[in-house]
Design a protein around this motif. Structure first.
Motif, mmCIF file in Angstrom:
data_model
loop_
_atom_site.group_PDB
_atom_site.id
_atom_site.type_symbol
_atom_site.label_atom_id
_atom_site.label_comp_id
_atom_site.label_asym_id
_atom_site.label_seq_id
_atom_site.Cartn_x
_atom_site.Cartn_y
_atom_site.Cartn_z
ATOM 1 N N ARG A 178 -1.681 1.221 8.087
ATOM 2 C CA ARG A 178 -1.356 0.610 9.257
ATOM 3 C C ARG A 178 -2.074 -0.539 8.445
ATOM 4 O O ARG A 178 -2.541 -1.994 9.416
ATOM 5 C CB ARG A 178 -2.803 1.082 9.948
ATOM 6 N N ARG B 279 2.297 -7.782 9.046
ATOM 7 C CA ARG B 279 2.965 -8.731 10.397
ATOM 8 C C ARG B 279 2.159 -9.582 10.619
ATOM 9 O O ARG B 279 2.559 -10.983 11.377
ATOM 10 C CB ARG B 279 3.389 -7.726 11.149
ATOM 11 N N ARG B 280 0.916 -9.665 10.750
ATOM 12 C CA ARG B 280 -0.178 -11.504 10.990
ATOM 13 C C ARG B 280 0.442 -12.345 9.496
ATOM 14 O O ARG B 280 -0.381 -13.285 10.123
ATOM 15 C CB ARG B 280 -1.228 -10.305 11.312
ATOM 16 N N GLN C 77 -9.901 -14.434 11.536
ATOM 17 C CA GLN C 77 -9.120 -13.458 12.201
ATOM 18 C C GLN C 77 -8.786 -12.648 12.127
ATOM 19 O O GLN C 77 -8.739 -11.375 11.929
ATOM 20 C CB GLN C 77 -7.902 -14.539 12.751
ATOM 21 N N LYS D 92 -11.611 -9.817 12.457
ATOM 22 C CA LYS D 92 -11.726 -9.636 13.551
ATOM 23 C C LYS D 92 -10.441 -9.004 13.910
ATOM 24 O O LYS D 92 -10.224 -7.794 14.602
ATOM 25 C CB LYS D 92 -11.627 -10.930 14.527
ATOM 26 N N GLN D 93 -9.510 -8.723 13.012
ATOM 27 C CA GLN D 93 -8.170 -7.845 13.779
ATOM 28 C C GLN D 93 -7.960 -6.643 12.958
ATOM 29 O O GLN D 93 -7.908 -5.513 13.797
ATOM 30 C CB GLN D 93 -6.760 -8.662 12.944
ATOM 31 N N LYS E 157 -10.451 -4.566 14.628
ATOM 32 C CA LYS E 157 -10.164 -4.030 16.359
ATOM 33 C C LYS E 157 -8.670 -2.685 15.908
ATOM 34 O O LYS E 157 -8.816 -2.139 16.977
ATOM 35 C CB LYS E 157 -8.966 -5.114 16.687
ATOM 36 N N ALA F 23 -8.160 1.222 15.513
ATOM 37 C CA ALA F 23 -9.050 2.474 15.835
ATOM 38 C C ALA F 23 -9.561 3.046 14.289
ATOM 39 O O ALA F 23 -10.980 3.864 14.446
ATOM 40 C CB ALA F 23 -8.396 3.050 16.253
ATOM 41 N N VAL G 175 -10.897 2.065 11.860
ATOM 42 C CA VAL G 175 -11.781 0.923 10.976
ATOM 43 C C VAL G 175 -13.043 1.206 11.360
ATOM 44 O O VAL G 175 -13.358 0.198 12.895
ATOM 45 C CB VAL G 175 -11.064 -0.392 10.997
ATOM 46 N N GLU H 105 3.953 0.618 15.466
ATOM 47 C CA GLU H 105 2.331 1.003 14.373
ATOM 48 C C GLU H 105 1.710 -1.289 15.417
ATOM 49 O O GLU H 105 0.974 -0.972 16.138
ATOM 50 C CB GLU H 105 2.694 0.591 12.701
ATOM 51 N N TYR I 288 -3.222 2.515 19.579
ATOM 52 C CA TYR I 288 -3.261 3.135 18.432
ATOM 53 C C TYR I 288 -1.403 5.011 18.560
ATOM 54 O O TYR I 288 -1.256 4.524 19.930
ATOM 55 C CB TYR I 288 -3.878 4.378 18.299
ATOM 56 N N LEU J 260 -8.967 5.670 24.792
ATOM 57 C CA LEU J 260 -8.310 4.369 23.803
ATOM 58 C C LEU J 260 -7.511 3.323 24.516
ATOM 59 O O LEU J 260 -7.123 1.977 24.682
ATOM 60 C CB LEU J 260 -7.455 4.611 23.054
ATOM 61 N N THR K 71 -15.261 4.997 15.360
ATOM 62 C CA THR K 71 -14.716 3.879 15.269
ATOM 63 C C THR K 71 -14.389 2.669 16.194
ATOM 64 O O THR K 71 -13.722 1.613 16.196
ATOM 65 C CB THR K 71 -13.710 3.538 14.441
ATOM 66 N N TYR K 72 -14.185 2.898 17.674
ATOM 67 C CA TYR K 72 -13.640 2.588 18.220
ATOM 68 C C TYR K 72 -14.804 2.407 19.720
ATOM 69 O O TYR K 72 -15.216 3.287 20.110
ATOM 70 C CB TYR K 72 -12.811 3.417 19.181
ATOM 71 N N ALA L 133 -11.194 -10.824 18.897
ATOM 72 C CA ALA L 133 -9.707 -11.356 18.292
ATOM 73 C C ALA L 133 -9.695 -12.835 18.990
ATOM 74 O O ALA L 133 -8.618 -13.392 18.542
ATOM 75 C CB ALA L 133 -9.440 -10.160 17.092
#
Lengths: 168, 548
Positions: free
Chosen positions: A21, A28-29, A62, A65-66, A69, A71, A73, B119, B124, B144, B179-180, B303
């Motif tokens: 992940r 991808r970014r 970024q 921040k990303q 985001k 879940a 982490v 993904e 998630y 979520l 984590t969320y 973000a």
């Protein structure tokens, strides 16, 4: 804007696919990863990941921040150079015959490297240190033929007892 | 109780009333268990449409939409629905069957790594490896999907887990996710900063996006704008936050927006962005538009703040909470002088120009064959009920709709972020299933319509009385328009031709059909179209040379 390097330390839930992940987010970014290392922490539910990333200030912001985001982490922080210790391990296999052996061993000694394998035509050095140190020994060895090189990428921790994340 | 029963029980615990889906062997246990559960099932005709229908359902109810598909191709078809929902932050839980755990990774029949495939556009994705995890994972997935910045969550469940016997079922009282933790409340200091700046501003403007609707903050935003007389513009996803005719509303911004809306943004000295991404189609040059202005960016997703434009005051939080906090300060002195009057002038000019263009177009019958789509969507929207739901597809039809449809207390839904053709018909179906009391109209082009027209069968089968408009010009109009401007009329692979004959198509589905070919008949045709509570398809013949 100028390109900088930053070291990020992540604490993540040890779920299946967590590393993919994170790696997938970078690819991808289009963020640059210089190195990534991962290993389980003292608490087996968590994995500590150290990422060296490069980019300008906006991109580095970024990235943080990303990554935060995701879940899985739990915690992200930058390991700032003055406040942290980084180590990388490298294994360097150099071609050498008996006549070159002593020279190479003395280079390794200067860097507190260890000789971990010897054959009639090669020598393997194990060296640990910051990335600068490893770059430096590689530079010194560039006069010889490096047959194989394996670098682990850095692992890092903050100095002292500040910013310790309690894993409960 | 087996795993499948547990999954259905989870859906009941989450108060799921309707699921959209398509069965297959790998998800058969769940469909077997759901049969006696009281949960309504809608069999779509292609899995993508289960995603879109669930999206329409979620957007109109504010609840999480649920789509279910089988392994391999079923799950793959669902991907477009998931990615579309992700781009617009729509809360979905998508459940896919998977081959037996022991076979995973060996490329057996109908196996696809769906969790890996989605993904990058889910909040998630889970693979359930142990039946005992079912309640926790479902609880987390719904949480979520529906909190923070909303979005789709995927749960992939191997068939053996669905069959596995379960000792006990314990529904977690609360979600424990280390984590969320999304930030809902805006920081008090940042809120104070915004209000201080606002009192200094002479030409403030509020730019609202889809986040306002997702946070159910329509009322708070409107109250705030009205209390202090602050003008409002919106992005495409923010259409419907304020009614079209509201004295403080100055239209949609962006490259497809109103000139006067963009002008308002340009001339403002303070922009408050709420629940919008400062995305490329709304603000093509963020640096330019924000230079010399105070930019406030309010978003639940940290973000997004600073990603496209560096705000003067970042404010992370749920739009509803933040505007609620704004409203608790009632001692503000905000004086915009004649700012709103200036903007009104621009709007009057713009509207006058629009009327003139339209009049000209309608008068020039020789050049303009058939129906003017702009006049049509305006006429249609005016005839619709106040709280009706207008679902626009993607392409010229969408841009004509954005610019000309009148939205009062109803909703305007479209696929804004992903621009997925074929969204409108299944999404409208999902809306109508959720809220049969609302008037629901899907407006498509003939390209997008053909991507999901198989859902006419679903609508007829379940008696879903959504109305469908097909603006038919025989072309992929928006691409054709692009080729007109950028490729000197080299129209490459955009000619759709005259098929299908929609009168015959609707006949195949026993569906009512109306064809509109003349501007003079718009009002009459629209009345007839909207009259009865049953699915109707109206073909509107449009000249391919009309640009959006």
């Amino acid at each position: 804007m100028e390109t900088k390097k930053k070291v990020f330390q992540l604490l993540v839930d040890n779920t299946s696919g967590v590393l993919s992940r994170i790696a997938g987010l970078f690819s991808r970014r289009g963020y640059n990863i210089e190195s990534i290392t991962a290993g389980v922490t003292a608490d087996p539910r968590f994995t500590r990941i150290t990422i060296v990333a490069s980019g300008d200030d906006d991109i580095l912001e970024q990235i943080e921040k990303q990554v935060r985001k995701l879940a899985d982490v739990r915690h992200v922080r930058e390991l700032k150079p003055g406040e942290s210790v980084y180590r990388e391990l490298a294994m360097i296999k150099v071609r050498c015959d008996a006549s070159q052996r002593q020279d190479i061993i003395s280079v390794a000694n200067i860097f507190r490297g260890k000789i971990i394998d010897v054959s009639p035509e090669s020598l393997m050095i194990e060296i640990t240190g910051g990335q600068d140190k490893i770059d430096a020994i590689l530079k010194l060895l560039s006069g010889y033929e490096i047959l194989e090189l394996a670098r682990t990428g850095i692992a890092g921790l903050g100095r002292g007892t500040d910013h310790i994340v309690t894993l409960s | 109780m087996n795993g499948a029963d547990a999954i259905v029980k989870c859906l009941q615990e989450e108060k799921v009333e309707v699921v959209f889906g398509y069965p297959g062997v790998a998800i058969a246990p769940v469909f077997d268990s759901i049969l006696s559960s009281g949960i309504r099932t809608i069999l779509v005709r292609q899995e993508q449409n289960a995603g879109h229908a669930a999206s329409g359902y979620a957007r109109i109810t504010g609840k999480v939409g649920v789509a279910i598909a089988t392994s391999g191709p079923g799950a793959e078809n669902l991907i477009t629905g998931i990615a579309t929902a992700f781009a617009d932050s729509i809360p979905l839980v998508c459940i896919t069957g998977q081959v037996d755990s022991r076979l995973m990774g060996s490329d057996v029949f109908q196996e696809a790594d769906i969790s890996g495939a989605v993904e990058s556009f889910v909040k998630y994705s889970y693979i359930i490896r142990n039946p005992e995890d079912i309640p926790r994972i479902f609880r987390e997935a719904f949480y979520l999907a529906s909190t923070g910045r909303k979005g789709p969550v995927l749960i992939d469940i191997p068939q053996d887990i669905q069959h596995a016997k379960m000792e006990s079922f314990v529904w977690p009282k609360q979600v424990k996710m280390r984590t969320y933790k999304p930030t809902m409340q805006g920081h008090a200091m940042q809120i104070a900063k915004v209000l201080t700046q606002l009192q200094k501003a002479k030409r403030p403007i509020l730019c609202v996006g889809g986040g306002v609707l997702l946070a159910d903050a329509k009322k708070e935003v409107r109250d705030f704008a009205e209390r202090y007389g602050i003008p409002v513009v919106c992005t495409m996803m923010g259409l419907g936050v304020l009614p079209t005719g509201h004295p403080l509303f100055f239209g949609m911004v962006g490259n497809n927006g109103q000139l006067y809306g963009n002008r308002a943004m340009n001339e403002a000295d303070m922009i408050i962005m709420a629940g919008c991404r400062v995305a490329d189609r709304s603000i093509s040059q963020p640096d330019l538009i924000t230079s010399g202005k105070v930019l406030v960016h309010i978003d639940v997703d940290p973000a997004e703040i600073g990603k496209n434009a560096g705000p003067t005051i970042p404010l992370v939080g749920d739009v509803k909470c933040v505007f609620h906090d704004f409203l608790t300060h009632d001692d503000l002195s905000i004086d915009c002088g004649d700012w709103v009057e200036t903007l009104n002038g621009y709007r009057r000019q713009g509207e006058k120009r629009r009327e003139a263009t339209m009049k000209l177009a309608l008068a020039e019958k020789t050049r303009m064959k058939w129906v003017d789509p702009r006049a049509f969507v305006r006429g249609l929207s005016l005839a619709m009920e106040d709280n009706a739901v207008y679902v626009a597809d993607v392409g010229q039809n969408q841009l004509w709709s954005c610019a000309n449809a009148v939205i009062r207390d109803g909703s305007f839904l479209t696929s804004g972020g992903m621009g997925t053709m074929g969204y409108a018909v299944p999404a409208a179906m999902g809306v109508k299933i959720a809220r049969p009391d609302l008037q629901v109209v899907a407006v498509c082009g003939d390209g997008g319509f053909q991507m999901t027209m198989m859902e006419l069968a679903t609508m007829k089968y379940y008696g879903v009385a959504a109305k469908i408009v097909v603006l038919k010009n025989g072309w992929l109009g928006l691409v054709r328009q692009y080729q007109h401007f950028s490729y000197h009329d080299r129209f490459s692979v955009t000619d759709l031709g005259e098929y299908p004959h929609l009168d015959m198509l609707t006949k195949a589905y026993d569906m009512d059909f109306i064809r509109l070919t003349d501007n003079d008949d718009i009002d009459k045709a629209v009345q007839q179209f909207l009259a009865d509570e049953k699915p109707v398809l109206m073909e509107v013949d449009v000249d391919p040379n009309v640009l959006a």
